[in-house]
Design an enzyme around this catalytic site. Structure first.
Site, PDB file in Angstrom:
ATOM      1  N   HIS A 142     -10.953   8.351  -5.841  1.00  8.89           N
ATOM      2  CA  HIS A 142     -10.359   7.777  -7.053  1.00  8.89           C
ATOM      3  C   HIS A 142     -10.987   6.391  -7.207  1.00  8.89           C
ATOM      4  CE1 HIS A 142      -7.082  10.300  -5.408  1.00  8.89           C
ATOM      5  NE2 HIS A 142      -6.733  10.531  -6.656  1.00  8.89           N
ATOM      6  N   ASP A 151      -9.543   3.794  -4.956  1.00  4.14           N
ATOM      7  CA  ASP A 151      -9.667   3.984  -3.503  1.00  4.14           C
ATOM      8  C   ASP A 151     -10.765   3.071  -2.973  1.00  4.14           C
ATOM      9  OD1 ASP A 151      -7.981   6.183  -3.780  1.00  4.14           O
ATOM     10  OD2 ASP A 151      -9.606   7.650  -3.672  1.00  4.14           O
ATOM     11  N   ASP A 211       4.457  18.317  -1.042  1.00  7.28           N
ATOM     12  CA  ASP A 211       3.016  18.317  -0.855  1.00  7.28           C
ATOM     13  C   ASP A 211       2.709  17.582   0.447  1.00  7.28           C
ATOM     14  OD1 ASP A 211       0.415  18.784  -1.613  1.00  7.28           O
ATOM     15  OD2 ASP A 211       0.312  17.180  -3.094  1.00  7.28           O
ATOM     16  N   ASP A 225       0.279  17.991   2.469  1.00  8.39           N
ATOM     17  CA  ASP A 225      -1.157  17.708   2.649  1.00  8.39           C
ATOM     18  C   ASP A 225      -1.597  17.733   4.106  1.00  8.39           C
ATOM     19  OD1 ASP A 225      -1.705  17.405  -0.053  1.00  8.39           O
ATOM     20  OD2 ASP A 225      -1.453  15.231  -0.053  1.00  8.39           O
ATOM     21  N   ASP A 227      -8.408  17.524   1.043  1.00  4.72           N
ATOM     22  CA  ASP A 227      -7.370  16.670   0.458  1.00  4.72           C
ATOM     23  C   ASP A 227      -6.170  16.748   1.396  1.00  4.72           C
ATOM     24  OD1 ASP A 227      -5.796  15.111  -1.077  1.00  4.72           O
ATOM     25  OD2 ASP A 227      -5.927  16.320  -2.900  1.00  4.72           O
TER      26      ASP A 227
HETATM   27  C1  XLS Z   1      -2.200  15.048  -5.383  1.00  7.04           C
HETATM   28  C2  XLS Z   1      -3.543  15.478  -5.681  1.00  7.04           C
HETATM   29  C3  XLS Z   1      -4.583  14.362  -5.698  1.00  7.04           C
HETATM   30  C4  XLS Z   1      -5.802  14.820  -6.429  1.00  7.04           C
HETATM   31  C5  XLS Z   1      -6.702  13.724  -6.885  1.00  7.04           C
HETATM   32  O1  XLS Z   1      -1.325  15.823  -5.092  1.00  7.04           O
HETATM   33  O2  XLS Z   1      -3.905  16.483  -4.783  1.00  7.04           O
HETATM   34  O3  XLS Z   1      -4.868  13.961  -4.399  1.00  7.04           O
HETATM   35  O4  XLS Z   1      -6.548  15.713  -5.662  1.00  7.04           O
HETATM   36  O5  XLS Z   1      -6.079  12.869  -7.752  1.00  7.04           O
HETATM   37 NI    NI Z   2      -5.833  17.303  -4.631  1.00  9.20          NI
HETATM   38 NI    NI Z   3      -2.125  17.351  -3.660  1.00  8.74          NI
END
Ligand code: XLS
Ligand code: NI
Ligand code: NI
Length: 441
Positions: A106, A109, A312, A314, A344
């Site tokens: 981003h 970032d 989420d 991740d 991600d």
């Molecule tokens: C958030 C998203 C983000 C996108 C990029 O949940 O996964 O990380 O991949 O903005």
């Molecule tokens: Ni993402």
């Molecule tokens: Ni995400």
């Protein structure tokens, strides 16, 4: 080639080698062998693995109950530009030590956002030059760039879908800036994840108008980038909720319908994220299939959710069964269109050693590699493809074929049904298919 800056951040860790599945070296790949060929392409080409700048170099493990736990040595300087350069040094060191070719980012970032957009743009300009040099020296590339139009409080009611035109214009300025940045770094694609494009309550929301605005913004962004010579693909990254109660790019099917309605389907494809699929009550392979059916499987955000909770999380991918099902779709649909596999994903809050980010990416890459090899075997040397084809054999000739070709009407169907009598039951054989994955793992 490994690229370290003035300081080496991940000391004691060298380039991660492929050592094969007998190796017990935690800092070696057991399955990801970049040059190994699978159905006509090397693993490196199939995957185009990318490191996510935000999780690996910015996020420090904070959660709603407490601040970050990870202390990054590149985050020490009081000068934001020095901090950003140190962070870039750490990023290129990690990416090159992992032997990956790509990263995703981003705008904010790369350097901390300043008080004003103008000042942020100046900082980013400085970082573009710094990053361009590091790219050149290392050969590392940008898989995609994007604008963070969700963290700044100005976007609390949305960015392109904000009811206040001033905020919409601000989002436009930021997207233009992120597009310029992505193009300057020769990014191969550009992502739109609609972080706050949705609603918290329908009572105060004109959904139709907001959707029109979102399409207007995407159209303007496309037209601007194309006029600047951008040849890459734009991706929409669907997610059903979080941070909003409801997000407009809910899932693959919704995003495809939206893109078609507004005539954006030629320039846009989808970036499918595992944990977003599961949040939408779908499976990862479901979302991949929906995108692939429309020729819109552009890229993947690799991670996993947690079966016990519904947000989420991740986490890095480790689930071989899930990823093998995904790789079956991936291989059968001819892979990704322009994109790659972006991790991600973030290490857990209590993973506080600098080397933990290596274990995480090694595990993720090995999971995809092993799943790809398993899927290849299932496709090329099992009865899988034949069984699936045979299931539909009644459409390959005779009246079934006429039906597919559109040669029959409803009256014809009724006549055929009366002639044929009650159909025999034909087993779906689900368990037999399910066993194939374990057999070939
Ligand atoms: C958030 C998203 C983000 C996108 C990029 O949940 O996964 O990380 O991949 O903005
Ligand atoms: Ni993402
Ligand atoms: Ni995400």
């Amino acid at each position: 080639m490994i690229l370290t800056g003035e300081k080496e951040f991940y000391k004691g860790i060298g380039p991660v080698p492929f050592e094969g599945k007998e190796s017990d070296n935690p800092l070696a790949y057991k399955h990801y062998n970049p040059e190994q060929r699978v159905m006509g392409k090397s693993m490196r080409e199939h995957f185009k693995f990318a490191v996510a700048y935000w999780h690996s170099f910015c996020g420090q493990g904070g959660d709603p109950f407490g601040p970050g736990t990870q202390q990054f040595p590149w985050d020490q300087s009081s000068d934001p530009l020095q901090r950003a350069r140190d962070k870039a040094d750490a990023a290129f060191e990690l990416i090159t030590k992992l032997g990956f070719d790509y990263f995703c980012f981003h705008d904010v970032d790369l350097v901390d956002e300043a008080e004003s957009l103008l000042e942020t743009e100046k900082r980013l300009h400085h970082m573009t030059e710094y990053l361009a040099e590091k790219k050149k020296a290392s050969g590392v590339k940008v898989l995609w760039g994007t604008a963070n139009c969700f963290s700044n409080p100005v976007y609390m009611n949305g960015a392109a879908t904000n009811p206040d035109f001033k905020v919409v214009a601000r989002a436009g300025a930021q997207i233009k800036m992120a597009l310029d940045l992505t193009m300057a770094l020769e990014g191969e694609n550009y992502v739109f994840w609609g972080g706050r494009e949705g609603y918290m309550s329908l009572l105060n929301t004109d959904m139709g108008r907001e959707l029109d605005h979102m399409a207007q913004m995407l159209t303007m962004a496309r037209d601007y980038a194309r006029a600047q010579g951008f040849k890459g693909t734009f991706f929409i990254e669907p997610k059903p909720m979080e941070p909003m109660k409801h997000q407009y790019d809910f899932d693959a099917a919704t995003a495809i319908g939206f893109l078609r309605k507004y005539g954006l389907e030629k320039d846009f494809k989808l970036n499918i994220e595992v944990n977003h699929a599961t949040l939408a009550q779908h499976s990862f392979e479901h979302e991949l299939t929906v995108a692939a059916n429309e020729g819109m499987l552009g890229s993947i955000d690799a991670n996993r959710g947690d079966h016990q909770n519904g947000w989420d999380t991740d986490q890095f991918p480790v689930n071989l069964y899930e990823v093998t099902e995904a790789m079956l779709v991936f291989l059968q649909s001819g892979g990704l269109q322009g994109g790659g596999i972006n991790f991600d994903a973030k290490i857990r809050r209590n993973s506080t050693d600098l080397e933990d980010i290596f274990h995480a990416h090694i595990g993720g890459a090995d999971t995809f590699a092993r799943a790809l090899l398993t899927a290849e075997k299932i496709i090329t040397s099992s009865e899988y493809s034949r069984l699936r084809e045979e299931r539909y054999a009644s459409f390959d000739s005779g009246k079934g074929k006429d039906f597919e070709k559109g040669k029959l009407g409803l009256k014809d169907l009724a006549k055929i049904a009366l002639e044929e009598g009650t159909p025999h039951r034909i087993s779906g054989k689900q368990e037999r298919y399910e066993n194939l994955i374990n057999q070939f793992l």
